[in-house]
Enzyme design. Structure first.
Site, short mmCIF file in Angstrom:
data_model
loop_
_atom_site.label_atom_id
_atom_site.label_comp_id
_atom_site.label_asym_id
_atom_site.label_seq_id
_atom_site.Cartn_x
_atom_site.Cartn_y
_atom_site.Cartn_z
N ARG A 117 0.83 -1.20 0.00
CA ARG A 117 0.00 0.00 0.00
C ARG A 117 0.87 1.25 0.00
O ARG A 117 1.75 1.43 0.86
CB ARG A 117 -0.90 0.00 1.23
CG ARG A 117 -1.74 1.26 1.44
CD ARG A 117 -2.79 1.41 0.37
NE ARG A 117 -3.75 2.46 0.74
CZ ARG A 117 -4.65 2.94 -0.08
NH1 ARG A 117 -4.74 2.49 -1.33
NH2 ARG A 117 -5.50 3.88 0.33
N GLN A 172 -7.10 -1.68 11.37
CA GLN A 172 -6.70 -0.27 11.30
C GLN A 172 -5.64 -0.05 10.22
O GLN A 172 -5.69 0.94 9.47
CB GLN A 172 -6.17 0.17 12.67
CG GLN A 172 -5.99 1.68 12.82
CD GLN A 172 -7.32 2.41 12.89
OE1 GLN A 172 -8.35 1.81 13.16
NE2 GLN A 172 -7.29 3.71 12.65
N GLU A 192 -14.09 -21.64 26.56
CA GLU A 192 -13.31 -22.41 27.54
C GLU A 192 -12.86 -21.57 28.72
O GLU A 192 -11.75 -21.70 29.23
CB GLU A 192 -12.13 -23.12 26.86
CG GLU A 192 -12.62 -24.17 25.86
CD GLU A 192 -11.57 -25.15 25.44
OE1 GLU A 192 -10.68 -25.49 26.23
OE2 GLU A 192 -11.64 -25.60 24.28
#
Length: 396
Positions: free
Chosen positions: A279, A347, A374
């Site tokens: 990106r 994020q 659990e």
């Protein structure tokens, strides 16, 4: 050993043996080949991939911690943690299915069953021919197991079960369930007993299949008992000791949920690392920004710390040590770390983290179960506090 193996070994607090490296590689290759192409289709449809589970059974993963004399692979908890982490790094639903089968239903029979029960059920379960479920939670009793209302009344040479269980992993697909029921209400948790109930027993059926936030390819459902008669020999362990045995089962089960957390957290971190390198914003990859790097550093450090706690619990379990404190610490820390990692991964993906075409949102949905199943985080803190207070010397 190649560079990829060296990289993987750096994740662990010890060098993997040749056998462990082979196991890890075999599971990773299977997950990439058989699971990864299908995860979103299974997720969208809440489809339980029974054929894939059967293939994992053929690989020995449905009996990984059971000794060979009962048809199991005879491996230890260190190997088991490796297996669950590798599966869960691709799809937590598969990791959870395998963990619940091994750690809970199958393991309760192994730990508390008599020799006849072990010989009858374990070979079917370890081969993957049968799938196991474990039923303790009820609509009105979760953390408070002593509030269970499902009853098992002795009637001659039989027990009659009545009641409902909820949030049962593998519930619709299990061939056998280990069920915790009240045999003497006056004794609280010491009035709870465990029973083996086979699929198809009159009066026993799965109920509602839950429509879940995450881990949607793992089956979670009700189990319903209406005048369900089972032979007295299906009592598992000693009458009144079902809760005590269940706590022993959970000591190992919490290690597997820690491993599930590690896998989901690692999958989210791996996806984030790949994305931030690709990106570009402001003319460069976002991985070059210090703010992004600090997030990644925290994510990786916490994940490694969680892995150390999990592997410590596994090593001690393999050594035959009591691991109540260690397994609770591993489960608590790993699950909460994994939630933070998955949150940060969303994020880092920005708007794409909210889109199903990208992997971050599924890891985010899947991981939350780890702080609940659990034993919630709150229960883990109670267990840990109780254990450390036992050994701390009092001053008076």
């Amino acid at each position: 050993m190649n560079a990829e193996a060296d990289s993987v070994n750096s994740l662990y607090p010890f060098v993997l043996t040749e056998e462990q490296e082979h196991l890890r590689r075999e599971i990773r290759e299977f997950a990439v080949r058989e699971i990864a192409p299908n995860i979103m289709a299974w997720d969208e449809a809440s489809e339980f991939p029974i054929a894939t589970i059967k293939k994992l059974g053929a690989m020995g993963l449905l009996g990984i911690i059971v000794p060979p004399e009962y048809g199991g692979a005879g491996m230890g908890y260190v190997d088991y943690v490796l297996a669950i982490e590798e599966l869960s790094a691709v799809d937590g639903s598969i990791g959870l299915t395998i963990a619940a089968h091994n750690s809970l239903g199958t393991n309760h029979i192994f730990l508390a069953g008599n020799e006849t029960q072990k010989r009858k059920y374990l070979p079917l379960l370890t081969s993957g021919e049968w799938l196991a479920a474990w039923a303790i939670t009820e609509p009105g009793s979760g953390s408070d197991a002593g509030g269970a209302r499902t009853t098992a009344m002795k009637k001659g040479d039989r027990y009659v079960l009545n009641g409902n269980k909820t949030f049962i992993t593998n519930g619709h697909y299990a061939d056998v369930a280990v069920v915790i029921a009240v045999t003497d209400k006056s004794k609280g948790t010491h009035g709870l007993s465990a029973f083996i109930v086979e699929k198809g027993t009159p009066g026993f059926r799965p109920g509602k299949k839950e429509n879940k936030l995450g881990l949607r390819a793992s089956d979670t459902s009700e189990l319903i008992f209406q005048d369900c008669e089972i032979p007295a020999e299906n009592l598992l362990g000693t009458e009144g000791e079902g809760f005590v045995d269940a706590m022993r089962v959970l000591d190992g089960g919490r290690i597997s949920i820690a491993a599930l957390s590690l896998g989901i957290g690692r999958g989210a971190l791996d996806a984030a690392l790949k994305y931030v390198k690709e990106r570009k914003q402001f003319g460069k990859a976002i991985a070059e920004f210090q703010g992004i790097q600090w997030k990644l550093a925290d994510m990786a450090t916490e994940l490694d710390a969680a892995r150390l706690l999990t592997q410590r619990a596994a090593v001690l379990k393999d050594a035959g040590r009591k691991v109540t404190r260690e397994s609770s610490m591993a489960k608590l820390f790993a699950s909460e770390v994994a939630v933070r990692i998955c949150n940060e991964a969303v994020q880092l993906f920005g708007g794409y983290g909210f889109i199903k075409d990208y992997p971050a949102e599924k890891f985010y949905r899947d991981v939350k179960l780890c702080t609940i199943g659990e034993g919630t985080s709150e229960i883990q803190r109670m267990v840990i506090a109780r254990e450390i207070l036992k050994v701390h010397p009092s001053r008076g």
